[in-house]
Scaffold this motif. Structure first.
Motif, PDB file in Angstrom:
ATOM      1  N   GLU A  31      47.478  28.478  -0.033  1.00 24.65           N
ATOM      2  CA  GLU A  31      46.934  27.322  -0.754  1.00 24.65           C
ATOM      3  C   GLU A  31      45.815  27.744  -1.696  1.00 24.65           C
ATOM      4  OE1 GLU A  31      45.882  23.409   1.271  1.00 24.65           O
ATOM      5  OE2 GLU A  31      43.878  24.242   0.896  1.00 24.65           O
ATOM      6  N   ILE A  32      44.952  28.628  -1.223  1.00 22.71           N
ATOM      7  CA  ILE A  32      43.838  29.106  -2.046  1.00 22.71           C
ATOM      8  C   ILE A  32      44.371  29.871  -3.262  1.00 22.71           C
ATOM      9  CG2 ILE A  32      41.887  30.714  -2.092  1.00 22.71           C
ATOM     10  CD1 ILE A  32      41.427  29.943   0.885  1.00 22.71           C
ATOM     11  N   ARG A  33      45.364  30.730  -3.035  1.00 22.00           N
ATOM     12  CA  ARG A  33      45.936  31.478  -4.159  1.00 22.00           C
ATOM     13  C   ARG A  33      46.562  30.541  -5.184  1.00 22.00           C
ATOM     14  NH1 ARG A  33      46.958  35.598  -0.141  1.00 22.00           N
ATOM     15  NH2 ARG A  33      48.871  34.567   0.548  1.00 22.00           N
ATOM     16  N   GLU A  34      47.241  29.525  -4.710  1.00 23.75           N
ATOM     17  CA  GLU A  34      47.879  28.568  -5.618  1.00 23.75           C
ATOM     18  C   GLU A  34      46.830  27.837  -6.462  1.00 23.75           C
ATOM     19  OE1 GLU A  34      50.891  24.673  -5.470  1.00 23.75           O
ATOM     20  OE2 GLU A  34      50.373  25.766  -3.636  1.00 23.75           O
ATOM     21  N   LEU A  35      45.760  27.402  -5.824  1.00 22.81           N
ATOM     22  CA  LEU A  35      44.684  26.728  -6.555  1.00 22.81           C
ATOM     23  C   LEU A  35      44.003  27.679  -7.536  1.00 22.81           C
ATOM     24  CD1 LEU A  35      42.961  24.612  -3.737  1.00 22.81           C
ATOM     25  CD2 LEU A  35      44.083  23.717  -5.781  1.00 22.81           C
ATOM     26  N   THR A  56      34.330  30.497   4.981  1.00 20.87           N
ATOM     27  CA  THR A  56      34.919  29.997   3.730  1.00 20.87           C
ATOM     28  C   THR A  56      35.054  31.118   2.710  1.00 20.87           C
ATOM     29  OG1 THR A  56      33.969  27.802   4.119  1.00 20.87           O
ATOM     30  CG2 THR A  56      34.627  28.329   1.863  1.00 20.87           C
ATOM     31  N   LEU A  57      33.988  31.882   2.510  1.00 21.29           N
ATOM     32  CA  LEU A  57      34.037  32.982   1.559  1.00 21.29           C
ATOM     33  C   LEU A  57      35.037  34.040   1.998  1.00 21.29           C
ATOM     34  CD1 LEU A  57      33.084  34.587  -0.868  1.00 21.29           C
ATOM     35  CD2 LEU A  57      31.096  35.348   0.472  1.00 21.29           C
ATOM     36  N   GLN A  58      35.109  34.303   3.290  1.00 16.35           N
ATOM     37  CA  GLN A  58      36.044  35.304   3.787  1.00 16.35           C
ATOM     38  C   GLN A  58      37.492  34.878   3.532  1.00 16.35           C
ATOM     39  OE1 GLN A  58      34.806  37.191   7.401  1.00 16.35           O
ATOM     40  NE2 GLN A  58      36.911  37.379   8.159  1.00 16.35           N
ATOM     41  N   LEU A  59      37.787  33.594   3.717  1.00 21.12           N
ATOM     42  CA  LEU A  59      39.126  33.088   3.426  1.00 21.12           C
ATOM     43  C   LEU A  59      39.488  33.281   1.954  1.00 21.12           C
ATOM     44  CD1 LEU A  59      39.422  29.722   5.401  1.00 21.12           C
ATOM     45  CD2 LEU A  59      41.004  31.661   5.544  1.00 21.12           C
ATOM     46  N   VAL A  60      38.565  32.897   1.062  1.00 19.80           N
ATOM     47  CA  VAL A  60      38.819  33.032  -0.378  1.00 19.80           C
ATOM     48  C   VAL A  60      38.990  34.497  -0.754  1.00 19.80           C
ATOM     49  CG1 VAL A  60      37.827  32.662  -2.671  1.00 19.80           C
ATOM     50  CG2 VAL A  60      37.609  30.883  -0.928  1.00 19.80           C
ATOM     51  N   TRP A  61      38.141  35.353  -0.191  1.00 19.97           N
ATOM     52  CA  TRP A  61      38.226  36.794  -0.487  1.00 19.97           C
ATOM     53  C   TRP A  61      39.585  37.342  -0.031  1.00 19.97           C
ATOM     54  CZ3 TRP A  61      33.514  39.929  -1.551  1.00 19.97           C
ATOM     55  CH2 TRP A  61      33.794  41.274  -1.755  1.00 19.97           C
ATOM     56  N   MET A  62      39.988  37.011   1.184  1.00 19.69           N
ATOM     57  CA  MET A  62      41.274  37.482   1.713  1.00 19.69           C
ATOM     58  C   MET A  62      42.435  37.002   0.849  1.00 19.69           C
ATOM     59  SD  MET A  62      40.497  36.729   5.750  1.00 19.69           S
ATOM     60  CE  MET A  62      42.222  36.724   6.193  1.00 19.69           C
ATOM     61  N   ALA A  63      42.350  35.737   0.413  1.00 24.54           N
ATOM     62  CA  ALA A  63      43.437  35.169  -0.381  1.00 24.54           C
ATOM     63  C   ALA A  63      43.558  35.871  -1.723  1.00 24.54           C
ATOM     64  CB  ALA A  63      43.201  33.674  -0.580  1.00 24.54           C
ATOM     65  N   ILE A  64      42.446  36.049  -2.416  1.00 23.85           N
ATOM     66  CA  ILE A  64      42.473  36.675  -3.745  1.00 23.85           C
ATOM     67  C   ILE A  64      42.824  38.153  -3.640  1.00 23.85           C
ATOM     68  CG2 ILE A  64      41.072  37.226  -5.779  1.00 23.85           C
ATOM     69  CD1 ILE A  64      39.538  34.648  -5.308  1.00 23.85           C
ATOM     70  N   ALA A  65      42.384  38.792  -2.551  1.00 24.88           N
ATOM     71  CA  ALA A  65      42.735  40.207  -2.358  1.00 24.88           C
ATOM     72  C   ALA A  65      44.238  40.392  -2.211  1.00 24.88           C
ATOM     73  CB  ALA A  65      42.013  40.752  -1.130  1.00 24.88           C
ATOM     74  N   GLY A  66      44.949  39.323  -1.853  1.00 23.68           N
ATOM     75  CA  GLY A  66      46.407  39.388  -1.736  1.00 23.68           C
ATOM     76  C   GLY A  66      47.128  39.272  -3.061  1.00 23.68           C
ATOM     77  N   LEU A  67      46.391  39.054  -4.139  1.00 19.19           N
ATOM     78  CA  LEU A  67      46.980  38.972  -5.474  1.00 19.19           C
ATOM     79  C   LEU A  67      46.955  40.337  -6.157  1.00 19.19           C
ATOM     80  CD1 LEU A  67      45.251  35.713  -6.802  1.00 19.19           C
ATOM     81  CD2 LEU A  67      47.667  35.955  -6.166  1.00 19.19           C
ATOM     82  N   PRO A  68      47.904  40.614  -7.052  1.00 16.86           N
ATOM     83  CA  PRO A  68      47.824  41.831  -7.867  1.00 16.86           C
ATOM     84  C   PRO A  68      46.532  41.826  -8.675  1.00 16.86           C
ATOM     85  CG  PRO A  68      49.974  40.790  -8.083  1.00 16.86           C
ATOM     86  CD  PRO A  68      49.112  39.817  -7.351  1.00 16.86           C
TER      87      PRO A  68
END
Length: 523
Positions: A31-35, A56-68
Motif C-alpha cells: 500500500e505504501i509503495r502504491e501511494l 511508521t518510519l520503518q514501514l515506509v523505509w522497508m516499503a521504498i527499499a523494495g522499489l528499484p
C-alpha cells in the motif's frame, strides 16, 4: 509529548490477527509503495524517536527499499522537533538515530532527508519563562506546545507545501493511544479523498496518512522486535529505554487486560508542568543508578511546578502567585469580575533571576559530576542567554544587567556573551545608589529606573519620536503607592464599570466575565 505513563489498552485486538503478521506487513508495504508511486507529491514523516513514529518510519523505509533505485525519485522528509528541553536521554537517542538515518540513506540510495528542527530563540522555553516571565505552563495557559513543537514543524511543512503545491504528512497516530486520538482519526476517515489519505484541518495543502492507526500497543512492539531497524538503530535499545521509564522497569508479556504493557511510557519535556509528576524521568532515575545525574533536572522541574509552590490557597493552579507581579506585562492591573482576586502577571525580577540561577547551577553540577557522555550537556544555549539578557535590559528596563554576574557566580566562569551597548546599562554601583535613595519603595525605584532606561534608549537611537508616549506609559505602570493601592484602584474601576453596566443594561466595554478574566494569558 506529555511525560506521563498510563495503562495501555491491552484489550484491543491485534491488527495482525485476521491475516497474520507477515501478510499484514507485506500488504501495508504494498500500500505504501502504491501511494508513493501514485504522484509526485513529497512525503513528510513526523519522527519523535518513540515507538510509534519509529514503527511508521520503518514501514515506509522497508516499503521504498523494495522499489528499484530508479523509482525512488520522490523525497521523503523526516522531521524531528527538539524543543531544547526534551528529556536528555531521549534527545540523545533521537540525535544518534538521525545521524544513523542520514548515513544509511546515503549508503542505501534512499530518498530520505532527515532534519532536526528547533524553535526560534524567541520561542524557546527559557526565553519565555526566564526572559519574559511567562509562568510555568498550566492548562489555563498552555503557552509552550505551540511555540516549542507546532510552530517549528509547521514552518517546515508549509515551506515544503509552498515549493511543491502539496505534501503528504505520514504520522504514527493510533486509535489505541487515547479516546481523543481515536475520535480524531475516526472523524478524518469520513473525509478521505482517496485511499487512506485525509485532508489536514490545520495545514492547507497537506494530506494525512496514518498507516498504523489500527495497531495496538503490543502490535507496535512486536513489529519493532521482529523487524530489524533498516537504518541500524537498535529497536531493542529503544525497548530498553521504555522499560527504564516504566515504574517497575519491566516489559511484561501481556496475557490479559489486567497486565500493563511496556512502552506506553510517555517521554516529553523534562520541565513539563502540565502533568503532576514526571513519571518517566523519576522511573529512569530509580531504575538505573547511572541516571542519577538527572536528579537536578527533576528537582528543578518540581520547583517550577506551581502545585508545589503553595501560598495557602485552595486553587493549585494559582499557588505561584507570590512569585508573580501584580501587574500584567503591559502594566495593567486586573481583578476578576467578583473583585475578590487579582489576576497575576509575569514572574517578578527576583523570581526570574532565581530560576536562572537554579538552571545554571543544575547545568554546572551535571557537567562536573555526571557521566562522561553528559559532561558537555547544554540546558540553556548562549543564544538564549543573550536574548534573555536583551529582554531584561532593553524590554524590561532592568538596567542592573545582572545576567553576566549570575552566570559567573553559578558557573565559576566568565560570561561568554557579547557586551551590551553601554548606554543601556548604568552599572552596579549607580543602581545600588539609586536603590539606597529609594529605600524600601520598590515601585519608586522601578519608575526611576525605567524613566532613565527609556531616555537612554531614545538617545542611543537618535530619534525622539514616541518618547512622551513611552514616558506616559511608564508613569501609568508605576504610579501606585504600593500593591494594595494598585489592587484597590482596580477594584474601584471594576465597581464603576459594574454600576455603569447596571445603569445602561449593556455589557461594559472590554468584557469582565470570570471565564475571560480568569485566564492566564498575559497581556
Amino acid at each position: 509529548m506529555s511525560a506521563t505513563a498510563k495503562p495501555a489498552p491491552s484489550a484491543q485486538a491485534s491488527a495482525f490477527k485476521p491475516q497474520g503478521f507477515k501478510t499484514t506487513i507485506d500488504a501495508l508495504c504494498a500500500e505504501i509503495r502504491e501511494l508513493y508511486l501514485a504522484d509526485e507529491v513529497p512525503w513528510i514523516i513526523g519522527y519523535s524517536g518513540g515507538k510509534d513514529s519509529t514503527a511508521t518510519l520503518q514501514l515506509v523505509w522497508m516499503a521504498i527499499a523494495g522499489l528499484p533505485v530508479e523509482q525512488r525519485k520522490k523525497t521523503v522528509h523526516v522531521i524531528s522537533t527538539d524543543t531544547l528541553v526534551e528529556n536528555p536521554v531521549v534527545s540523545a537517542w533521537v540525535g544518534r538515530s538521525i545521524a544513523s538515518m542520514k548515513k544509511a540513506a546515503g549508503e542505501m540510495k534512499m530518498p530520505i532527508h532527515a532534519r532536526l528542527l528547533h524553535p526560534r530563540v524567541e520561542e524557546t522555553f527559557w526565553v519565555n519563562l526566564i526572559g519574559k516571565g511567562y509562568p510555568a505552563p498550566r492548562h489555563k495557559f498552555r503557552w509552550c506546545t505551540e511555540r516549542l513543537k507546532i510552530k517549528p514543524s509547521n514552518r517546515y511543512i508549509n515551506d515544503v507545501v509552498t515549493k511543491n503545491g502539496e505534501a503528504i504528512l505520514c504520522l504514527g497516530a493510533r486509535k489505541a493511544e487515547s479516546a481523543a486520538r481515536a475520535k480524531v482519526l475516526e472523524k478524518n476517515q469520513k473525509y478521505r479523498v482517496r485511499d487512506r489519505l485525509s485532508p489536514s484541518a490545520t495545514l492547507p495543502g497537506c494530506s494525512i496518512y496514518t498507516p498504523i492507526e489500527a495497531w495496538s500497543n503490543d502490535d507496535v512492539w512486536f513489529f519493532l522486535t521482529q523487524s530489524p531497524n533498516p537504518w541500524g538503530h537498535s529497536n531493542r535499545d529503544l525497548l530498553g529505554m521504555y522499560a527504564g521509564a516504566s515504574a517497575d522497569g519491566e516489559c511484561p508479556l501481556v496475557v490479559d487486560t489486567s497486565t500493563p504493557s511496556c512502552g506506553d511510557s510517555r517521554f516529553g519535556c523534562w520541565v513539563c508542568t502540565l502533568v503532576e509528576k514526571d513519571k518517566s524521568m523519576t522511573a529512569m532515575i530509580q531504575n538505573d543508578q547511572e541516571k542519577e545525574w538527572m536528579l537536578p533536572l527533576l528537582d528543578l522541574r518540581n520547583a517550577l511546578d506551581f502545585r508545589s509552590n503553595t501560598d495557602g490557597g485552595p486553587d493549585q493552579e494559582n499557588n505561584d502567585h507570590h512569585l508573580r507581579d501584580f501587574r500584567r506585562m503591559s502594566g495593567v492591573v486586573n481583578v476578576m469580575s467578583s473583585g475578590a482576586k487579582a489576576i497575576p502577571g509575569p514572574y517578578t525580577q527576583e523570581a526570574r533571576e532565581t530560576w536562572l540561577r537554579k538552571l545554571l547551577k543544575a547545568q554546572t553540577w551535571i557537567r562536573r559530576n555526571g557521566p562522561k557522555d553528559v559532561r558537555n550537556i547544554t540546558l540553556i544555549t548562549l543564544e538564549e542567554l543573550q536574548e534573555i539578557r536583551r529582554i531584561w535590559v532593553v524590554d524590561k528596563h532592568e538596567m542592573e544587567d545582572v545576567l553576566p554576574r549570575i552566570y559567573r557566580e553559578e558557573t565559576g566562569e566568565p560570561y561568554p556573551g557579547k557586551p551590551l551597548d553601554d548606554n543601556l546599562v548604568l552599572g552596579a554601583e549607580q543602581m545600588q545608589t539609586l536603590g539606597e535613595l529609594c529605600g524600601d519603595d520598590r515601585l519608586h525605584y522601578e519608575l526611576t529606573r525605567e524613566l532613565l532606561s527609556v531616555t537612554n534608549q531614545q538617545r542611543s537611537s537618535g530619534r525622539r519620536s514616541g518618547l512622551f508616549d513611552q514616558l506616559e506609559k511608564t508613569f501609568g505602570k508605576h504610579f501606585y503607592d504600593d500593591k494594595a493601592d494598585a489592587l484597590d484602584r482596580a477594584k474601584r474601576l471594576l465597581a464603576d464599570r459594574t454600576r455603569a453596566k447596571d445603569r445602561s443594561g449593556a455589557v461594559a466595554e472590554g468584557g469582565s466575565d470570570d471565564a475571560s478574566l480568569a485566564g492566564e494569558v498575559i497581556a
